[in-house]
Design a protein around this motif. Structure first.
Motif, PDB file in Angstrom:
ATOM      1  N   GLU A 150     -29.309  34.832 -25.468  1.00  0.00           N
ATOM      2  CA  GLU A 150     -29.189  34.030 -24.242  1.00  0.00           C
ATOM      3  C   GLU A 150     -30.562  33.621 -23.714  1.00  0.00           C
ATOM      4  O   GLU A 150     -30.791  32.498 -23.285  1.00  0.00           O
ATOM      5  N   TRP A 151     -31.464  34.616 -23.774  1.00  0.00           N
ATOM      6  CA  TRP A 151     -32.813  34.362 -23.260  1.00  0.00           C
ATOM      7  C   TRP A 151     -33.512  33.269 -24.078  1.00  0.00           C
ATOM      8  O   TRP A 151     -34.139  32.378 -23.550  1.00  0.00           O
ATOM      9  N   LEU A 152     -33.309  33.337 -25.403  1.00  0.00           N
ATOM     10  CA  LEU A 152     -33.930  32.322 -26.263  1.00  0.00           C
ATOM     11  C   LEU A 152     -33.331  30.943 -26.009  1.00  0.00           C
ATOM     12  O   LEU A 152     -34.033  29.930 -26.057  1.00  0.00           O
ATOM     13  N   LYS A 153     -31.999  30.923 -25.702  1.00  0.00           N
ATOM     14  CA  LYS A 153     -31.355  29.629 -25.415  1.00  0.00           C
ATOM     15  C   LYS A 153     -31.996  29.000 -24.179  1.00  0.00           C
ATOM     16  O   LYS A 153     -32.323  27.812 -24.155  1.00  0.00           O
ATOM     17  N   LYS A 154     -32.189  29.875 -23.140  1.00  0.00           N
ATOM     18  CA  LYS A 154     -32.792  29.352 -21.898  1.00  0.00           C
ATOM     19  C   LYS A 154     -34.233  28.898 -22.155  1.00  0.00           C
ATOM     20  O   LYS A 154     -34.662  27.846 -21.687  1.00  0.00           O
ATOM     21  N   LEU A 155     -34.924  29.726 -22.947  1.00  0.00           N
ATOM     22  CA  LEU A 155     -36.324  29.375 -23.248  1.00  0.00           C
ATOM     23  C   LEU A 155     -36.380  28.024 -23.963  1.00  0.00           C
ATOM     24  O   LEU A 155     -37.229  27.181 -23.671  1.00  0.00           O
ATOM     25  N   LEU A 156     -35.394  27.839 -24.878  1.00  0.00           N
ATOM     26  CA  LEU A 156     -35.371  26.578 -25.634  1.00  0.00           C
ATOM     27  C   LEU A 156     -35.166  25.390 -24.691  1.00  0.00           C
ATOM     28  O   LEU A 156     -35.834  24.352 -24.821  1.00  0.00           O
ATOM     29  N   VAL A 157     -34.250  25.590 -23.697  1.00  0.00           N
ATOM     30  CA  VAL A 157     -33.998  24.497 -22.749  1.00  0.00           C
ATOM     31  C   VAL A 157     -35.278  24.209 -21.945  1.00  0.00           C
ATOM     32  O   VAL A 157     -35.694  23.052 -21.792  1.00  0.00           O
ATOM     33  N   VAL A 158     -35.927  25.293 -21.449  1.00  0.00           N
ATOM     34  CA  VAL A 158     -37.149  25.108 -20.647  1.00  0.00           C
ATOM     35  C   VAL A 158     -38.229  24.403 -21.473  1.00  0.00           C
ATOM     36  O   VAL A 158     -38.858  23.439 -21.018  1.00  0.00           O
ATOM     37  N   LEU A 159     -38.359  24.886 -22.730  1.00  0.00           N
ATOM     38  CA  LEU A 159     -39.398  24.273 -23.576  1.00  0.00           C
ATOM     39  C   LEU A 159     -39.075  22.810 -23.874  1.00  0.00           C
ATOM     40  O   LEU A 159     -39.965  21.959 -23.856  1.00  0.00           O
ATOM     41  N   ALA A 160     -37.779  22.519 -24.113  1.00  0.00           N
ATOM     42  CA  ALA A 160     -37.382  21.135 -24.414  1.00  0.00           C
ATOM     43  C   ALA A 160     -37.669  20.237 -23.207  1.00  0.00           C
ATOM     44  O   ALA A 160     -38.211  19.131 -23.349  1.00  0.00           O
ATOM     45  N   VAL A 161     -37.331  20.749 -21.991  1.00  0.00           N
ATOM     46  CA  VAL A 161     -37.572  19.955 -20.780  1.00  0.00           C
ATOM     47  C   VAL A 161     -39.086  19.709 -20.627  1.00  0.00           C
ATOM     48  O   VAL A 161     -39.531  18.583 -20.386  1.00  0.00           O
ATOM     49  N   CYS A 162     -39.855  20.800 -20.801  1.00  0.00           N
ATOM     50  CA  CYS A 162     -41.314  20.656 -20.668  1.00  0.00           C
ATOM     51  C   CYS A 162     -41.843  19.675 -21.706  1.00  0.00           C
ATOM     52  O   CYS A 162     -42.693  18.832 -21.411  1.00  0.00           O
ATOM     53  N   PHE A 163     -41.308  19.782 -22.922  1.00  0.00           N
ATOM     54  CA  PHE A 163     -41.781  18.920 -24.004  1.00  0.00           C
ATOM     55  C   PHE A 163     -41.529  17.440 -23.682  1.00  0.00           C
ATOM     56  O   PHE A 163     -42.439  16.619 -23.714  1.00  0.00           O
ATOM     57  N   PHE A 164     -40.256  17.144 -23.302  1.00  0.00           N
ATOM     58  CA  PHE A 164     -39.937  15.737 -23.048  1.00  0.00           C
ATOM     59  C   PHE A 164     -40.636  15.220 -21.788  1.00  0.00           C
ATOM     60  O   PHE A 164     -41.097  14.071 -21.750  1.00  0.00           O
ATOM     61  N   ALA A 165     -40.738  16.119 -20.763  1.00  0.00           N
ATOM     62  CA  ALA A 165     -41.454  15.700 -19.550  1.00  0.00           C
ATOM     63  C   ALA A 165     -42.921  15.427 -19.902  1.00  0.00           C
ATOM     64  O   ALA A 165     -43.507  14.418 -19.482  1.00  0.00           O
ATOM     65  N   GLY A 166     -43.487  16.334 -20.713  1.00  0.00           N
ATOM     66  CA  GLY A 166     -44.896  16.177 -21.119  1.00  0.00           C
ATOM     67  C   GLY A 166     -45.106  14.870 -21.863  1.00  0.00           C
ATOM     68  O   GLY A 166     -46.023  14.110 -21.557  1.00  0.00           O
ATOM     69  N   VAL A 167     -44.197  14.610 -22.848  1.00  0.00           N
ATOM     70  CA  VAL A 167     -44.353  13.387 -23.647  1.00  0.00           C
ATOM     71  C   VAL A 167     -44.217  12.144 -22.755  1.00  0.00           C
ATOM     72  O   VAL A 167     -44.992  11.183 -22.869  1.00  0.00           O
ATOM     73  N   SER A 168     -43.232  12.187 -21.809  1.00  0.00           N
ATOM     74  CA  SER A 168     -43.051  11.024 -20.921  1.00  0.00           C
ATOM     75  C   SER A 168     -44.296  10.801 -20.077  1.00  0.00           C
ATOM     76  O   SER A 168     -44.769   9.670 -19.918  1.00  0.00           O
ATOM     77  N   ILE A 169     -44.834  11.916 -19.528  1.00  0.00           N
ATOM     78  CA  ILE A 169     -46.035  11.781 -18.691  1.00  0.00           C
ATOM     79  C   ILE A 169     -47.185  11.207 -19.513  1.00  0.00           C
ATOM     80  O   ILE A 169     -47.924  10.329 -19.065  1.00  0.00           O
ATOM     81  N   VAL A 170     -47.271  11.679 -20.777  1.00  0.00           N
ATOM     82  CA  VAL A 170     -48.363  11.190 -21.636  1.00  0.00           C
ATOM     83  C   VAL A 170     -48.204   9.696 -21.909  1.00  0.00           C
ATOM     84  O   VAL A 170     -49.181   8.937 -21.861  1.00  0.00           O
ATOM     85  N   ILE A 171     -46.937   9.267 -22.165  1.00  0.00           N
ATOM     86  CA  ILE A 171     -46.725   7.839 -22.445  1.00  0.00           C
ATOM     87  C   ILE A 171     -47.152   7.010 -21.226  1.00  0.00           C
ATOM     88  O   ILE A 171     -47.900   6.031 -21.348  1.00  0.00           O
ATOM     89  N   ILE A 172     -46.704   7.453 -20.033  1.00  0.00           N
ATOM     90  CA  ILE A 172     -47.013   6.666 -18.827  1.00  0.00           C
ATOM     91  C   ILE A 172     -48.517   6.679 -18.536  1.00  0.00           C
ATOM     92  O   ILE A 172     -49.144   5.630 -18.378  1.00  0.00           O
ATOM     93  N   THR A 173     -49.095   7.906 -18.513  1.00  0.00           N
ATOM     94  CA  THR A 173     -50.534   7.966 -18.189  1.00  0.00           C
ATOM     95  C   THR A 173     -51.357   7.279 -19.279  1.00  0.00           C
ATOM     96  O   THR A 173     -52.335   6.598 -18.983  1.00  0.00           O
ATOM     97  N   GLY A 174     -50.926   7.466 -20.538  1.00  0.00           N
ATOM     98  CA  GLY A 174     -51.652   6.830 -21.655  1.00  0.00           C
ATOM     99  C   GLY A 174     -51.643   5.316 -21.503  1.00  0.00           C
ATOM    100  O   GLY A 174     -52.658   4.655 -21.716  1.00  0.00           O
ATOM    101  N   TYR A 175     -50.484   4.779 -21.093  1.00  0.00           N
ATOM    102  CA  TYR A 175     -50.374   3.325 -20.945  1.00  0.00           C
ATOM    103  C   TYR A 175     -51.309   2.834 -19.833  1.00  0.00           C
ATOM    104  O   TYR A 175     -52.077   1.881 -20.018  1.00  0.00           O
ATOM    105  N   PHE A 176     -51.253   3.553 -18.680  1.00  0.00           N
ATOM    106  CA  PHE A 176     -52.105   3.101 -17.568  1.00  0.00           C
ATOM    107  C   PHE A 176     -53.587   3.311 -17.863  1.00  0.00           C
ATOM    108  O   PHE A 176     -54.426   2.512 -17.475  1.00  0.00           O
TER     109      PHE A 176
END
Ligand code: ADP
Length: 458
Positions: A150-176
């Motif tokens: 269960e803990w790994l499932k939650k960790l996976l969700v947190v990591l996935a959210v961080c990953f996609f949020a990170g990539v989105s932030i990078v795309i936006i900041t990279g563009y600007f």
């Protein structure tokens, strides 16, 4: 692909790879850590069971009691005890856990007091061989690490959210970020497109002049300054040249017109022709000087270059100067000759070099009352020094910076001493072409010394 997209893409790919590596590492190390904690718990449980069994013998119901008192975090827990031949003698499976089903040989191969961890039916398990009452026994404890899963499932969700949020932030900041760079480049392109030969005063904004783009803007501004200077010089040159040619042509034209208005006697015709001849001479001198300047003001390409012996070149001066006016005199003085013959050699165009020295010598004779130029040849480590001295009127300090400008002539001599104001400009071009320099020292009433310094040919 446009630079802004290329920068954004590169930026995103790099950060995505880094994020992916970091997330994978976090997940893997967490899994390992939780797994080892759980294995440790299973092992301690197996050990306490062995200790208990060595104190008292117990049956299946007691084993169930022991199994049921295990912490609630151990799901689908099973305990099995086997005799020395690998036959199950006691077993309990709590929470509808499946029975432990293992090979006898697997048990018999176990080393004593050495726990063996393995997976069975998606559960973690530990098997131990031990001795009790002089006989060998085996105990196997298995349980499902629900909390870890269960803990790994939650960790996976947190990591996935961080990953996609990170990539989105990078795309936006990279563009600007790329936009902020490209905007400056666009600005440079836009401004340069507006610059033409008419609108040469436009300059790029250089900001604080610290980053590369600002330094590029400074470089372009410097280039524009140089181009503007060269355009202005050329324009001034053409204006002056046209004016200088226009004046004698107009004089010739009007003199001929006046003389043709009526019949004249031979003396009058002679006078007109002599005056026209003077103007034509001036025109010829002007055209010759312009041609020489055109030859010398370009690059060395297209000009014949060869080693030139400077002493031989200077020895030609007296006779050549006398050809202009027999009263002119050149006094040559050579300093101690170096032993190495190569020190006399310059690499350049003999005709142009001679023309440069002759122009200065001609001025020295032309402007001084004794009509004499003193030419001194000296040798330095890697240079040849030619100093031309006269006892003429000298040049005002304020004039010194102008005398090398094309068509500059001092007002004092404009009318009385012939010339077109191109001699020193030509000298300047020729000496620059030969990587040399020229220095002038002058004192009013005493005279002037023009020193040409040229690198020797090595
Ligand atoms: P030009 O001799 O045809 O006038 P130059 O370019 O040779 O043109 O010289 C430019 C000006 O520099 C001269 O008109 C004069 O005012 C000054 N000049 C050059 N050489 C001397 C000199 N030796 N003594 C005094 N003035 C000089």
């Amino acid at each position: 692909m446009q630079i802004r997209y290329r920068i954004t893409l590169t930026f995103t790919i790099i950060v995505t790879i880094i994020l992916l590596l970091v997330c994978t590492a976090i997940y893997w190390f967490s899994n390992q850590e939780r797994n080892s904690i759980f294995k440790n718990r299973l092992y301690r449980r197996a050990e306490s069971l062995i200790e208990l069994q060595q104190l008292q013998t117990f049956d299946t119901s007691e084993l169930r009691k022991i199994n049921s008192t295990a912490p609630s975090s151990l799901f689908e827990r099973s305990i099995s005890i086997y005799d020395n031949l690998g036959y199950e003698i006691l077993a309990d499976n709590g929470d509808d856990a499946p029975p432990i089903n293992i090979n006898k040989q697997f048990l018999l191969d176990l080393a004593p007091d050495n726990p063996f961890f393995f997976n069975i039916d998606k559960r973690d398990a530990v098997a131990l061989r031990y001795r009790s009452g002089g006989k060998d026994y085996f105990v196997v404890v298995a349980a499902y690490d629900y909390e870890r899963v269960e803990w790994l499932k939650k960790l996976l969700v947190v990591l996935a959210v961080c990953f996609f949020a990170g990539v989105s932030i990078v795309i936006i900041t990279g563009y600007f970020f790329s936009l902020s760079i490209v905007v400056s480049i666009d600005e440079i392109i836009r401004k340069i497109n507006h610059i033409s030969s008419e609108e040469f005063s436009l300059r790029l904004n250089i900001g604080k002049g610290k980053d590369e783009l600002e330094k590029l803007a400074i470089t372009i501004n410097n280039l524009l300054d140089r181009l503007k200077y060269s355009f202005d010089t050329q324009r001034r040159f053409i204006d002056n040249a046209s004016h200088e040619m226009q004046t004698p042509l107009t004089v010739i034209h009007s003199q001929l017109d006046v003389s043709l208005q009526k019949q004249r006697n031979p003396d009058e015709y002679r006078q007109v022709m002599m005056s026209v001849r003077d103007d034509v001479k001036k025109l010829a001198l002007l055209v010759r000087s312009l041609l020489e300047i055109a030859k010398a003001s370009g690059s060395v390409k297209g000009i014949e270059l060869a080693p030139v012996r400077i002493d031989e070149l200077l020895l030609r001066l007296p006779s050549e100067i006398k050809k202009i006016t027999p009263f002119y005199d050149v006094k040559l003085q050579f300093e101690e000759f170096p032993e190495n013959e190569d020190s006399f050699l310059l690499y350049g165009n003999e005709h142009l070099l001679f023309s440069a020295v002759k122009n200065i010598v001609h001025n020295a004779c032309k402007f001084s009352e004794d009509r004499t130029a003193r030419v001194n040849l000296g040798f330095e480590d890697s240079n040849i020094r030619i100093a031309i001295t006269d006892h003429g009127p000298g040049i005002e300090q304020g004039e010194l910076e102008n005398i090398f400008q094309p068509f500059y002539r001092s007002d004092k001599y404009n009318k009385i001493i012939p010339g077109v104001g191109l001699g020193l400009a030509l000298v300047h071009y020729i000496i620059a072409l030969h990587n040399g320099r020229i220095e002038v020292v002058s004192e009013i009433g005493k005279g002037s010394t023009f020193t040409i310094i040229l690198p020797i040919h090595v």
